[in-house]
Scaffold this motif. Structure first.
Motif, PDB file in Angstrom:
ATOM      1  N   ILE A   1       7.876  -5.911   1.329  1.00 26.84           N
ATOM      2  CA  ILE A   1       8.482  -5.187   0.091  1.00 26.84           C
ATOM      3  C   ILE A   1       8.646  -3.797   0.494  1.00 26.84           C
ATOM      4  N   SER A   2       7.713  -3.420   1.246  1.00 28.21           N
ATOM      5  CA  SER A   2       7.750  -1.737   1.433  1.00 28.21           C
ATOM      6  C   SER A   2       8.859  -1.439   2.502  1.00 28.21           C
ATOM      7  N   ALA A   3       9.133  -2.333   3.516  1.00 30.78           N
ATOM      8  CA  ALA A   3      10.196  -2.238   4.433  1.00 30.78           C
ATOM      9  C   ALA A   3      11.605  -2.550   3.928  1.00 30.78           C
ATOM     10  N   LEU A   4      11.652  -3.398   2.929  1.00 28.38           N
ATOM     11  CA  LEU A   4      13.056  -3.608   2.186  1.00 28.38           C
ATOM     12  C   LEU A   4      13.214  -2.363   1.497  1.00 28.38           C
ATOM     13  N   ALA A   5      12.332  -1.694   0.796  1.00 32.17           N
ATOM     14  CA  ALA A   5      12.582  -0.392   0.187  1.00 32.17           C
ATOM     15  C   ALA A   5      12.932   0.685   1.186  1.00 32.17           C
ATOM     16  N   ASN A   6      11.964   0.936   2.017  1.00 32.03           N
ATOM     17  CA  ASN A   6      12.129   2.139   2.752  1.00 32.03           C
ATOM     18  C   ASN A   6      13.260   1.818   3.987  1.00 32.03           C
ATOM     19  N   GLU A   7      13.455   1.037   4.535  1.00 30.13           N
ATOM     20  CA  GLU A   7      14.346   0.523   5.571  1.00 30.13           C
ATOM     21  C   GLU A   7      15.741   0.300   5.174  1.00 30.13           C
ATOM     22  N   HIS A   8      15.824  -0.521   4.066  1.00 28.76           N
ATOM     23  CA  HIS A   8      17.023  -0.915   3.630  1.00 28.76           C
ATOM     24  C   HIS A   8      17.359  -0.694   2.167  1.00 28.76           C
ATOM     25  N   GLY A   9      16.747   0.120   1.544  1.00 34.68           N
ATOM     26  CA  GLY A   9      17.094   0.483   0.299  1.00 34.68           C
ATOM     27  C   GLY A   9      16.895  -0.434  -0.835  1.00 34.68           C
ATOM     28  N   VAL A  10      16.445  -1.564  -0.697  1.00 38.82           N
ATOM     29  CA  VAL A  10      16.519  -2.614  -1.434  1.00 38.82           C
ATOM     30  C   VAL A  10      14.949  -2.667  -2.364  1.00 38.82           C
ATOM     31  N   GLU A  11      15.152  -2.343  -3.493  1.00 41.30           N
ATOM     32  CA  GLU A  11      13.833  -2.140  -4.475  1.00 41.30           C
ATOM     33  C   GLU A  11      13.795  -3.491  -5.199  1.00 41.30           C
ATOM     34  N   LEU A  12      12.525  -4.404  -4.759  1.00 40.72           N
ATOM     35  CA  LEU A  12      12.038  -5.525  -5.505  1.00 40.72           C
ATOM     36  C   LEU A  12      11.460  -5.290  -6.750  1.00 40.72           C
ATOM     37  N   PRO A  13      12.173  -5.504  -7.877  1.00 38.26           N
ATOM     38  CA  PRO A  13      11.244  -5.343  -9.254  1.00 38.26           C
ATOM     39  C   PRO A  13       9.964  -6.270  -9.259  1.00 38.26           C
TER      40      PRO A  13
END
Length: 87
Positions: free
Chosen positions: A47-59
Motif C-alpha cells: 500500500i505504501s509503495a503504491l502511494a509513494n512510488e506510483h501515486g495510487v492511494e488505496l482507501p
C-alpha cells in the motif's frame, strides 16, 4: 504503473521469501494469500509503495483480503480507482 505485470513487480519486491526458498515470478493469478506470500506487514508495504512510488492511494475500505487474493484482484481495484478519478 501501467499493467498488472507492473503490479506483480511491486508485490514481488515486498514479499519475504522463506529461508531456502527461491523467489518466484508472480503472475496475475498467483494466489498470494492462499500460498501464504502476504502478511499484514507486506500488505502495508505494498500500500505504501503504491502511494509513494506510483501515486495510487488505496482507501481503507479497499484494504480487505479479497482485494489481495491475487495481483489481478488488486489490479481491478486500482483500475476502478483510476476510472473514478477520471470522472
Amino acid at each position: 504503473m501501467n499493467s498488472v505485470e507492473d503490479l506483480c513487480g511491486v508485490i514481488g519486491s515486498k514479499i519475504t521469501w522463506g529461508r531456502g526458498e527461491d523467489p518466484q515470478q508472480l503472475t496475475a493469478d498467483t494466489p498470494l494469500l492462499e500460498m501464504g506470500l502476504l502478511d499484514s506487514l507486506a500488505i502495508m508495504e505494498i500500500i505504501s509503495a503504491l502511494a509513494n512510488e506510483h501515486g495510487v492511494e488505496l482507501p481503507d475500505t479497499e484494504v480487505v483480503a479479497a482485494n489481495f487474493r491475487t495481483p489481478k484482484a488488486l489490479w481491478a481495484v486500482i483500475e476502478g480507482l483510476s476510472a473514478g478519478a477520471a470522472k
